[in-house]
Design an enzyme around this catalytic site. Structure first.
Site, PDB file in Angstrom:
ATOM      1  N   ASN A 132     -19.545  82.598 -27.372  1.00 50.76           N
ATOM      2  CA  ASN A 132     -20.427  83.293 -28.314  1.00 50.76           C
ATOM      3  C   ASN A 132     -20.507  82.412 -29.550  1.00 50.76           C
ATOM      4  O   ASN A 132     -19.558  82.354 -30.330  1.00 50.76           O
ATOM      5  CB  ASN A 132     -19.822  84.668 -28.640  1.00 50.76           C
ATOM      6  CG  ASN A 132     -20.573  85.388 -29.744  1.00 50.76           C
ATOM      7  OD1 ASN A 132     -21.664  84.984 -30.127  1.00 50.76           O
ATOM      8  ND2 ASN A 132     -19.965  86.447 -30.267  1.00 50.76           N
ATOM      9  N   TRP A 133     -21.635  81.742 -29.692  1.00 51.22           N
ATOM     10  CA  TRP A 133     -21.755  80.767 -30.793  1.00 51.22           C
ATOM     11  C   TRP A 133     -22.077  81.419 -32.135  1.00 51.22           C
ATOM     12  O   TRP A 133     -22.104  80.744 -33.166  1.00 51.22           O
ATOM     13  CB  TRP A 133     -22.802  79.694 -30.429  1.00 51.22           C
ATOM     14  CG  TRP A 133     -22.208  78.595 -29.592  1.00 51.22           C
ATOM     15  CD1 TRP A 133     -21.060  78.666 -28.830  1.00 51.22           C
ATOM     16  CD2 TRP A 133     -22.697  77.258 -29.444  1.00 51.22           C
ATOM     17  NE1 TRP A 133     -20.817  77.457 -28.222  1.00 51.22           N
ATOM     18  CE2 TRP A 133     -21.808  76.567 -28.579  1.00 51.22           C
ATOM     19  CE3 TRP A 133     -23.802  76.571 -29.949  1.00 51.22           C
ATOM     20  CZ2 TRP A 133     -21.997  75.231 -28.219  1.00 51.22           C
ATOM     21  CZ3 TRP A 133     -23.988  75.233 -29.588  1.00 51.22           C
ATOM     22  CH2 TRP A 133     -23.090  74.570 -28.731  1.00 51.22           C
ATOM     23  N   LYS A 134     -22.355  82.718 -32.123  1.00 50.07           N
ATOM     24  CA  LYS A 134     -22.647  83.427 -33.375  1.00 50.07           C
ATOM     25  C   LYS A 134     -23.720  82.657 -34.167  1.00 50.07           C
ATOM     26  O   LYS A 134     -24.635  82.119 -33.567  1.00 50.07           O
ATOM     27  CB  LYS A 134     -21.356  83.651 -34.166  1.00 50.07           C
ATOM     28  CG  LYS A 134     -20.266  84.278 -33.283  1.00 50.07           C
ATOM     29  CD  LYS A 134     -19.063  84.757 -34.019  1.00 50.07           C
ATOM     30  CE  LYS A 134     -18.072  85.355 -33.016  1.00 50.07           C
ATOM     31  NZ  LYS A 134     -16.913  85.956 -33.646  1.00 50.07           N
ATOM     32  N   HIS A 177     -21.743  93.741 -30.042  1.00 46.23           N
ATOM     33  CA  HIS A 177     -20.652  92.976 -30.666  1.00 46.23           C
ATOM     34  C   HIS A 177     -20.219  93.673 -31.959  1.00 46.23           C
ATOM     35  O   HIS A 177     -21.056  94.194 -32.704  1.00 46.23           O
ATOM     36  CB  HIS A 177     -21.107  91.539 -30.954  1.00 46.23           C
ATOM     37  CG  HIS A 177     -19.963  90.652 -31.318  1.00 46.23           C
ATOM     38  ND1 HIS A 177     -19.421  90.661 -32.583  1.00 46.23           N
ATOM     39  CD2 HIS A 177     -19.230  89.783 -30.597  1.00 46.23           C
ATOM     40  CE1 HIS A 177     -18.397  89.809 -32.609  1.00 46.23           C
ATOM     41  NE2 HIS A 177     -18.263  89.263 -31.416  1.00 46.23           N
ATOM     42  N   GLU A 187     -19.426  92.589 -34.760  1.00 50.69           N
ATOM     43  CA  GLU A 187     -20.057  92.090 -35.993  1.00 50.69           C
ATOM     44  C   GLU A 187     -21.414  92.745 -36.203  1.00 50.69           C
ATOM     45  O   GLU A 187     -21.817  93.006 -37.338  1.00 50.69           O
ATOM     46  CB  GLU A 187     -20.165  90.553 -35.940  1.00 50.69           C
ATOM     47  CG  GLU A 187     -18.795  89.909 -36.152  1.00 50.69           C
ATOM     48  CD  GLU A 187     -18.627  88.532 -35.558  1.00 50.69           C
ATOM     49  OE1 GLU A 187     -19.617  87.885 -35.180  1.00 50.69           O
ATOM     50  OE2 GLU A 187     -17.449  88.088 -35.464  1.00 50.69           O
ATOM     51  N   GLU A 214     -12.901  93.565 -27.164  1.00 41.55           N
ATOM     52  CA  GLU A 214     -12.647  92.668 -28.292  1.00 41.55           C
ATOM     53  C   GLU A 214     -12.067  93.456 -29.462  1.00 41.55           C
ATOM     54  O   GLU A 214     -12.818  94.051 -30.254  1.00 41.55           O
ATOM     55  CB  GLU A 214     -13.952  92.003 -28.747  1.00 41.55           C
ATOM     56  CG  GLU A 214     -14.590  91.138 -27.694  1.00 41.55           C
ATOM     57  CD  GLU A 214     -15.445  90.049 -28.327  1.00 41.55           C
ATOM     58  OE1 GLU A 214     -15.195  88.872 -28.028  1.00 41.55           O
ATOM     59  OE2 GLU A 214     -16.321  90.369 -29.138  1.00 41.55           O
ATOM     60  N   GLY A 268     -11.654  86.021 -34.711  1.00 41.97           N
ATOM     61  CA  GLY A 268     -11.658  84.995 -35.744  1.00 41.97           C
ATOM     62  C   GLY A 268     -10.420  84.987 -36.626  1.00 41.97           C
ATOM     63  O   GLY A 268     -10.410  84.349 -37.674  1.00 41.97           O
ATOM     64  N   SER A 295      -9.930  85.491 -30.518  1.00 38.47           N
ATOM     65  CA  SER A 295      -8.966  84.400 -30.693  1.00 38.47           C
ATOM     66  C   SER A 295      -8.431  83.822 -29.385  1.00 38.47           C
ATOM     67  O   SER A 295      -7.287  83.367 -29.333  1.00 38.47           O
ATOM     68  CB  SER A 295      -7.815  84.826 -31.613  1.00 38.47           C
ATOM     69  OG  SER A 295      -8.311  85.108 -32.921  1.00 38.47           O
ATOM     70  N   GLY A 340     -15.300  82.939 -29.188  1.00 43.29           N
ATOM     71  CA  GLY A 340     -16.095  82.556 -30.343  1.00 43.29           C
ATOM     72  C   GLY A 340     -15.809  81.128 -30.763  1.00 43.29           C
ATOM     73  O   GLY A 340     -16.300  80.166 -30.168  1.00 43.29           O
ATOM     74  N   GLY A 341     -14.975  80.977 -31.787  1.00 43.81           N
ATOM     75  CA  GLY A 341     -14.734  79.676 -32.411  1.00 43.81           C
ATOM     76  C   GLY A 341     -14.404  78.559 -31.436  1.00 43.81           C
ATOM     77  O   GLY A 341     -14.923  77.440 -31.562  1.00 43.81           O
TER      78      GLY A 341
HETATM   79  P1  PGA Z   1     -13.228  84.390 -31.732  1.00 44.60           P
HETATM   80  O1  PGA Z   1     -14.500  85.359 -31.513  1.00 44.60           O
HETATM   81  O2  PGA Z   1     -12.929  83.805 -30.362  1.00 44.60           O
HETATM   82  O3  PGA Z   1     -13.695  83.361 -32.709  1.00 44.60           O
HETATM   83  O4  PGA Z   1     -12.114  85.237 -32.205  1.00 44.60           O
HETATM   84  C1  PGA Z   1     -14.643  86.118 -30.348  1.00 44.60           C
HETATM   85  C2  PGA Z   1     -15.902  86.949 -30.411  1.00 44.60           C
HETATM   86  O5  PGA Z   1     -16.260  87.453 -31.485  1.00 44.60           O
HETATM   87  O6  PGA Z   1     -16.593  87.112 -29.372  1.00 44.60           O
END
Ligand code: PGA
Length: 247
Positions: free
Chosen positions: A10-12, A93, A95, A163, A169, A208, A229-230
């Site tokens: 997930n590149w956000k 998600h 966010e 999640e 993050g 994470s 994500g990251g």
């Molecule tokens: P993260 O994000 O791996 O950077 O914690 C995961 C996500 O939000 O899908």
């Protein structure tokens, strides 16, 4: 029940033309590990270009609108994502639930909108730290799942991502026991709701995930892969996660 592992980046709000070589390198990793289904959910502006570079990885969007068209400035329909080259979409998600105030009903509608366009859907659920600390994480997530899962949900087109918000993050992850407990509870709820097909539905862990913890996380019962994500932004960190899922 064998479920093919699914590992999705997930590149956000990250990713410009300059990052296309990373898409290509991750796509090559995906081709080299065909036992795992690998994808990248990129910003909508990058979907078309990423699709050219994707190799063995699929390309997805990160959200879609419930409706097909209309006066919704700045929003994108599932059909727009599909036309741009996406074959998957993330909905719900945390966010977006937090930043855009998306409700469970919105999320269910978005999942159906994606499916109506032939997109595969990753539906996210997860508790805040406050809820985790109160001891109510499992009932909270099951209630969120019940209300967000659309009618007609099927393993063929929908996967769940658990999640925990406090792990996104932050570098923190739950204990393996906590992950096992939640994934088992989600599995039970899926089977109760949709029958035997609930055993075929993939349940991803997200929050994470990195090269150091992926193997341990993916070995937990009822963890069918990860939403990352990251660590998904570069092949150096995402490649080992794909390899861990293939092992
Ligand atoms: P993260 O994000 O791996 O950077 O914690 C995961 C996500 O939000 O899908």
């Amino acid at each position: 029940m064998t479920r093919r592992k699914l590992v999705v980046g997930n590149w956000k709000m990250n990713g410009l033309r300059a990052h296309l070589p990373q898409v290509a390198a991750i796509g090559a990793e995906a081709s080299a590990h065909g036992a795992v289904e690998v994808g990248l959910c990129v910003p909508a502006t990058l979907i078309g270009m990423a699709n050219e570079a994707r190799g063995g990885a699929f390309i997805g969007g990160q959200d879609c609108h419930v409706k097909a068209t209309g006066a919704h400035t700045g929003c994108l329909s599932a059909e727009m994502l599909r036309e741009a080259g996406a074959t998957w979409v993330i909905v719900g998600h945390s966010e977006r639930r937090a930043d855009q105030g998306e409700t469970d009903a919105d999320v269910a509608g978005k999942a159906l909108a994606g499916h109506a366009q032939g997109l595969k859907v990753i539906l996210c659920v997860g508790e805040s730290l406050e809820i985790r600390d109160s001891g109510e994480a499992v009932p909270f997530v099951l209630a969120q799942l019940e209300a967000s899962l659309p009618e007609g949900a099927a393993a063929q087109w929908l996967s769940i991502a658990y999640e925990p918000v406090w792990c996104i993050g932050t570098g923190r992850i739950p204990t393996m026991e906590q992950i096992a407990e939640m994934h088992s509870a989600i599995r039970g709820a899926l089977v109760k709701r949709i029958g035997e097909d609930g055993n075929a539905m993939r349940i991803l862990y997200g929050g994470s995930v990195n090269a150091a913890n992926a193997a341990e996380v993916f070995a937990v019962a009822d963890v069918d892969g990860g939403l990352v994500g990251g660590a998904s932004l570069k092949v150096d960190s995402f490649g080992p996660i794909i390899e861990a899922a293939a092992a």
